[in-house]
Design a protein around this motif. Structure first.
Motif, PDB file in Angstrom:
ATOM      1  N   ALA A   1       0.853  -1.199   0.000  1.00  0.00           N
ATOM      2  CA  ALA A   1       0.000   0.000   0.000  1.00  0.00           C
ATOM      3  C   ALA A   1       0.881   1.238   0.000  1.00  0.00           C
ATOM      4  O   ALA A   1       1.695   1.420   0.910  1.00  0.00           O
ATOM      5  N   LEU A   2       0.725   2.058  -1.034  1.00  0.00           N
ATOM      6  CA  LEU A   2       1.430   3.341  -1.123  1.00  0.00           C
ATOM      7  C   LEU A   2       0.448   4.397  -0.648  1.00  0.00           C
ATOM      8  O   LEU A   2      -0.547   4.681  -1.322  1.00  0.00           O
ATOM      9  N   GLN A   3       0.703   4.958   0.521  1.00  0.00           N
ATOM     10  CA  GLN A   3      -0.340   5.733   1.190  1.00  0.00           C
ATOM     11  C   GLN A   3       0.153   7.123   1.579  1.00  0.00           C
ATOM     12  O   GLN A   3       1.070   7.257   2.376  1.00  0.00           O
ATOM     13  N   ALA A   4      -0.500   8.156   1.038  1.00  0.00           N
ATOM     14  CA  ALA A   4      -0.241   9.520   1.503  1.00  0.00           C
ATOM     15  C   ALA A   4      -0.741   9.657   2.936  1.00  0.00           C
ATOM     16  O   ALA A   4      -1.706   8.997   3.326  1.00  0.00           O
ATOM     17  N   ASP A   5      -0.098  10.509   3.706  1.00  0.00           N
ATOM     18  CA  ASP A   5      -0.470  10.613   5.128  1.00  0.00           C
ATOM     19  C   ASP A   5      -1.842  11.252   5.326  1.00  0.00           C
ATOM     20  O   ASP A   5      -2.656  10.759   6.107  1.00  0.00           O
ATOM     21  N   GLY A   6      -2.126  12.314   4.589  1.00  0.00           N
ATOM     22  CA  GLY A   6      -3.402  13.000   4.759  1.00  0.00           C
ATOM     23  C   GLY A   6      -4.582  12.098   4.449  1.00  0.00           C
ATOM     24  O   GLY A   6      -5.540  12.016   5.228  1.00  0.00           O
ATOM     25  N   SER A   7      -4.519  11.390   3.326  1.00  0.00           N
ATOM     26  CA  SER A   7      -5.638  10.508   2.970  1.00  0.00           C
ATOM     27  C   SER A   7      -5.665   9.275   3.851  1.00  0.00           C
ATOM     28  O   SER A   7      -6.734   8.729   4.131  1.00  0.00           O
ATOM     29  N   GLY A   8      -4.501   8.824   4.306  1.00  0.00           N
ATOM     30  CA  GLY A   8      -4.467   7.672   5.201  1.00  0.00           C
ATOM     31  C   GLY A   8      -5.229   7.910   6.488  1.00  0.00           C
ATOM     32  O   GLY A   8      -5.834   6.990   7.052  1.00  0.00           O
ATOM     33  N   MET A   9      -5.248   9.151   6.952  1.00  0.00           N
ATOM     34  CA  MET A   9      -5.900   9.458   8.230  1.00  0.00           C
ATOM     35  C   MET A   9      -7.413   9.255   8.200  1.00  0.00           C
ATOM     36  O   MET A   9      -8.036   9.098   9.243  1.00  0.00           O
ATOM     37  N   TYR A  10      -8.023   9.284   6.999  1.00  0.00           N
ATOM     38  CA  TYR A  10      -9.483   9.154   6.934  1.00  0.00           C
ATOM     39  C   TYR A  10      -9.958   7.783   7.411  1.00  0.00           C
ATOM     40  O   TYR A  10     -11.048   7.659   7.952  1.00  0.00           O
ATOM     41  N   THR A  11      -9.172   6.767   7.146  1.00  0.00           N
ATOM     42  CA  THR A  11      -9.625   5.392   7.422  1.00  0.00           C
ATOM     43  C   THR A  11      -8.496   4.569   8.031  1.00  0.00           C
ATOM     44  O   THR A  11      -8.323   3.393   7.710  1.00  0.00           O
ATOM     45  N   LEU A  12      -7.726   5.188   8.935  1.00  0.00           N
ATOM     46  CA  LEU A  12      -6.589   4.481   9.526  1.00  0.00           C
ATOM     47  C   LEU A  12      -6.998   3.249  10.314  1.00  0.00           C
ATOM     48  O   LEU A  12      -6.179   2.359  10.557  1.00  0.00           O
ATOM     49  N   GLN A  13      -8.294   3.164  10.683  1.00  0.00           N
ATOM     50  CA  GLN A  13      -8.774   2.005  11.443  1.00  0.00           C
ATOM     51  C   GLN A  13      -8.567   0.696  10.686  1.00  0.00           C
ATOM     52  O   GLN A  13      -8.610  -0.390  11.277  1.00  0.00           O
ATOM     53  N   ALA A  14      -8.353   0.768   9.359  1.00  0.00           N
ATOM     54  CA  ALA A  14      -8.116  -0.444   8.569  1.00  0.00           C
ATOM     55  C   ALA A  14      -6.899  -1.209   9.064  1.00  0.00           C
ATOM     56  O   ALA A  14      -6.828  -2.437   8.915  1.00  0.00           O
ATOM     57  N   LEU A  15      -5.949  -0.505   9.668  1.00  0.00           N
ATOM     58  CA  LEU A  15      -4.742  -1.187  10.143  1.00  0.00           C
ATOM     59  C   LEU A  15      -5.095  -2.248  11.191  1.00  0.00           C
ATOM     60  O   LEU A  15      -4.475  -3.303  11.252  1.00  0.00           O
ATOM     61  N   TRP A  16      -6.088  -1.952  12.016  1.00  0.00           N
ATOM     62  CA  TRP A  16      -6.488  -2.915  13.038  1.00  0.00           C
ATOM     63  C   TRP A  16      -6.986  -4.216  12.386  1.00  0.00           C
ATOM     64  O   TRP A  16      -6.658  -5.309  12.829  1.00  0.00           O
ATOM     65  N   THR A  17      -7.789  -4.079  11.341  1.00  0.00           N
ATOM     66  CA  THR A  17      -8.281  -5.274  10.641  1.00  0.00           C
ATOM     67  C   THR A  17      -7.114  -6.052  10.019  1.00  0.00           C
ATOM     68  O   THR A  17      -7.095  -7.277  10.032  1.00  0.00           O
ATOM     69  N   GLN A  18      -6.142  -5.324   9.492  1.00  0.00           N
ATOM     70  CA  GLN A  18      -4.963  -6.002   8.937  1.00  0.00           C
ATOM     71  C   GLN A  18      -4.243  -6.808  10.016  1.00  0.00           C
ATOM     72  O   GLN A  18      -3.775  -7.924   9.758  1.00  0.00           O
ATOM     73  N   ALA A  19      -4.179  -6.249  11.221  1.00  0.00           N
ATOM     74  CA  ALA A  19      -3.522  -6.972  12.313  1.00  0.00           C
ATOM     75  C   ALA A  19      -4.366  -8.174  12.740  1.00  0.00           C
ATOM     76  O   ALA A  19      -3.856  -9.277  12.888  1.00  0.00           O
ATOM     77  N   ARG A  20      -5.650  -7.952  12.907  1.00  0.00           N
ATOM     78  CA  ARG A  20      -6.500  -9.050  13.370  1.00  0.00           C
ATOM     79  C   ARG A  20      -6.478 -10.227  12.392  1.00  0.00           C
ATOM     80  O   ARG A  20      -6.417 -11.383  12.802  1.00  0.00           O
ATOM     81  N   GLU A  21      -6.526  -9.928  11.105  1.00  0.00           N
ATOM     82  CA  GLU A  21      -6.588 -10.993  10.093  1.00  0.00           C
ATOM     83  C   GLU A  21      -5.190 -11.404   9.633  1.00  0.00           C
ATOM     84  O   GLU A  21      -5.062 -12.226   8.727  1.00  0.00           O
ATOM     85  N   ASN A  22      -4.164 -10.815  10.223  1.00  0.00           N
ATOM     86  CA  ASN A  22      -2.773 -11.122   9.874  1.00  0.00           C
ATOM     87  C   ASN A  22      -2.544 -11.051   8.361  1.00  0.00           C
ATOM     88  O   ASN A  22      -1.991 -11.962   7.743  1.00  0.00           O
ATOM     89  N   LEU A  23      -2.958  -9.952   7.774  1.00  0.00           N
ATOM     90  CA  LEU A  23      -2.906  -9.805   6.318  1.00  0.00           C
ATOM     91  C   LEU A  23      -1.512  -9.365   5.866  1.00  0.00           C
ATOM     92  O   LEU A  23      -0.836  -8.587   6.540  1.00  0.00           O
TER      93      LEU A  23
END
Lengths: 514, 514
Positions: A408-430
């Motif tokens: 994922a190539l992610q700009a910081d400003g746009s990343g902040m809108y939906t940063l909660q996705a990181l938690w799902t990545q951790a939970r599902e070990n993606l």
């Protein structure tokens, strides 16, 4: 069997095997039914924009819809921005939105709202189930609706009592009509354009951006002396070594006008006539020259592969070799962190069969050109201009393709809108490696402020584009959601971190100050 | 002067002095105009749900609207959930939503969507400005529309060229009609209910929950032997020592039915007939006994103070003393962290004139009763059931009242929806102490799963309610956005951290595992 269970069984029978969910009280029966029905994977997101963006990423990689599970009007509202992107990507998505029980909807309870009204702007199909015996059939129709035409967002609203009351059991899948073939007239018109002797562009979008269809487009272009380009925003491009190279129409209007200035004929394949992303004072909305003839050969909903096979045949391109990109990686760079050196690191180390999700906006502009000759990979982009899709899209793509590395190539400003996705990545070990382009600004807006003619901005205006004061610390944000992370202050550190991360399982985030 | 500047000047002239913003390209002229116009404070949010929730918090404390600045349909979409809460709170909000230039709207550009369609479900007033010369007048109308009736969400859509083209200058404020007086018939009916001899409830909501109006309600109740209660969800209650105590109708339907079972007459003041939050199988939607007569005395949009003064006069309550809550704080607790000991800490240490923002859902249930006798304060709640309002609401309240300490009681699951608000708190150095109730679950849904009759849930269902795996680390999340934070594993630590934080300037977050 209650309505909820009849719906889950119907979705599974219709080929929907994944549900991205952020449920509430009205969805509890659907959630409970998941334990009684085999074949549905349910993935929790901590915000609905994660859910809808992940459903988009999943379907872009599988060509079939995921379900979302959302809580009444506000839950659907939170999902809208990424549903907008899905709609613009022609992604099939099936939203299941709980609502108050039918007898409770007449009261002005706190969560009462016009759920259909919220759904309509971003959905191609909207229906409210009126009783438990209709839910299964409505669910089968929703799946078919999401796959109809070029693909779209279907929203099924489920009053709570339709979930808990007794049903008649699951419904059979609703058949989806085959994609229409392009007409012989359209074919003749395209042939005539390609043989006109005028400078001609084959613009390939949507389903035409798969390797096989782009090979056909390349054969046709080589035979007829035409160019091939893609639109600015694209849902999924199969690219890299062993595939045709696809350059895109520039985002900046001035550059696009220049890029297309010599074109006199355009053959559209799987896409519509290109328009500028935004309007600017004194600049045109259409980026093709006014004298250019536009030939709508294959629409997004058409059978693109058949169309290109017939066109290749008609222009005698079947035996022509397509222009194939050889394997060609940049050298590992050294020196300062710049868009170019970041691009070189990704180009040098991108693993074979990767999925790249690009919401890097300005700062990541070095990566697309630097990965042209990287091993074959998929490239997923922001399609509807609604920022905040990158982290969710990567999440959904990783759920869809557990054996492929996702970058994922992610700009910081746009990343902040939906940063909660990181938690799902951790939970599902993606297997997602996220590079945060940490320029601490809405950098694209600094350019746009000038482009729209708002010159000499003052402190207040500039403050609105500035994400420093305080600086975001993405390492802490990621770790706060259970994702390992590190900062790469040097190119060497980035090489080290990125090289390791793409080889190991699970999510990792690299913050790159740039 | 361009349209954008004419609008900013009009908003300022109409009394709008604060704009919560998440702008994009289409809003750049509005942003640039802020530097040329004195009197408008612009506060950046990194997500639109922060912007709309903060506008709600600001207006709840000032009784006048803030503006929001949002980017096209998707930006408005992200704001909808908290606009839903604002709508249910009757909060005045003026949304300024950029759209494509009028000549660009006919094309299917990536960001094109039905902006009015997105606005309508959560707005009481929607308009698109058609040219630069209309923008100022439309802006003045939007402010008036937000203040009309009981207060509501007004959405003005601004195509980009209406911002950059030449205007005719600012427009004069549009007068807002005075709140209507209740009729003499309604007054007579209320008097008759209060003198009926039957068990009577005065249900006070909305503007009736200010100290002065509640004193009148208390006088009337004392004179006539009636009870006073508030609805379950309330926008702003003035409470604490020196004010009448206000208990609320219970959220759990069974408890509400029991609480109201003896009531035979209800006099509504500033609110509508109470209904259950959700419907449940076999339970009623209405929580009042079927034999109870409902008297809609003062509607939310009426002149509540006048209505209660006339009612007090009519029943001869003017000389009666209201029931006033004496100062009474709990002792500082020791022992394990529980809802009760957390409540005691807040009750013991809440500073005078604090603003409490409560989105603690299940886990914070100990705080409301423990603060009944704390020094006078305001209590702001989730009004529309759309979780994710707490951190933004606290942010907006702190912007509105820079000299007052703000305490946010925040459940972890709902906090995750709009955690970006913490960054705005840091940037603006707002006096917000946030307590995160970290139970690592959608704990309310564990109850709701049972309440809707979905018994014996399996692993998949329970996973959808579980926020562990991985655990959220709120200290890191806060620090990642520039907010100092610490974890309170013991009551002693909580006493220490909370006691210090409410006395010092700037934001602080305390994660309390519970």
């Amino acid at each position: 069997m209650n309505g909820a269970e009849s719906l889950v069984r119907t979705l599974v029978a219709s080929g929907v095997d994944t549900c991205f969910a952020n449920p509430g009280t009205s969805e509890m029966h659907f959630v409970a039914a998941l334990d009684r029905v085999a074949g549905m994977r349910c993935v929790l997101g901590l915000f609905e924009g994660v859910v809808s963006g992940a459903a988009d990423g999943y379907a872009r990689m599988t060509d079939k819809p995921a379900a979302t599970l959302l809580h009444l009007g506000p839950g659907l509202g939170n999902a809208l921005a990424n549903l907008h992107n899905a709609r613009k990507a022609n992604t099939p998505v099936v939203n299941i939105v709980g609502d108050h029980a039918t007898h409770h909807r007449r009261y002005d309870a706190p969560l009462t709202s016009d759920v259909e009204g919220v759904a309509r702007p971003m959905s191609s199909w909207v229906k409210t189930s009126m009783d438990a015996r209709s839910v299964a059939r409505d669910g089968a129709e929703a799946v078919a609706a999401s796959l109809a035409g070029a693909g779209g967002v279907a929203t099924l609203i489920l009053p709570a009592d339709t979930a808990w009351n007794e049903s008649d059991g699951p419904a059979a899948p609703v058949p989806v009509a085959a994609r229409p073939k392009v007409s012989d007239d359209a074919l003749r018109e395209a042939v005539s354009a390609l043989r006109s002797g005028e400078p001609t562009l084959i613009l390939v979008g949507g389903r035409a951006q798969r390797a096989r269809t782009m090979e056909l487009a390349s054969r046709i272009a080589e035979t007829c002396g035409a160019r091939v380009l893609g639109p600015t925003s694209n849902a999924r491009i199969e690219r890299g070594a062993g595939r045709p190279r696809l350059d895109r129409i520039f985002y900046v209007v001035g550059r696009a006008l220049e890029q297309l200035s010599d074109i006199r004929r355009v053959v559209l394949v799987g896409t519509l006539e290109p328009v500028a992303f935004f309007a600017y004072p004194g600049k045109p909305s259409l980026v093709l020259p006014p004298e250019c003839q536009v030939h709508a050969f294959a629409k997004p909903e058409d059978d693109i592969l058949d169309a290109l096979e017939r066109l290749a045949d008609a222009v005698g391109a079947t035996a022509t070799s397509p222009l194939i990109q050889p394997l060609s990686r940049p050298d590992l760079p050294s020196g300062a962190i710049t868009p170019e050196t970041i691009g070189a690191v990704v180009g040098a180390l991108l693993p074979e069969n990767a999925i790249v999700v690009d919401e890097s906006i300005n700062a990541g502009r070095g990566v697309y050109p630097a990965t042209i000759g990287a091993p074959a990979h998929d490239w997923l982009q922001l399609t509807g201009g609604s920022i905040g899709i990158g982290l969710p899209l990567a999440t959904g793509a990783a759920v869809a393709c557990p054996d492929r590395p996702v970058v994922a190539l992610q700009a910081d400003g746009s990343g902040m809108y939906t940063l909660q996705a990181l938690w799902t990545q951790a939970r599902e070990n993606l297997n997602v490696t996220t590079i945060i382009f940490s320029n601490r600004a809405y950098a694209s807006l600094e350019t746009e402020l000038h482009n729209v003619g708002a010159t000499n901005p003052g402190r207040t205006a500039l403050d609105m584009l500035d994400l420093s004061r305080p600086d975001l610390d993405w390492v802490k944000l990621a770790e706060g959601m259970g994702v390992e992370a590190a900062r790469a202050d040097t190119v060497e550190k980035l090489i080290d971190l990125f090289g390791q991360s793409v080889k190991r399982p699970g999510p990792f985030l690299i913050e790159v100050p740039c």
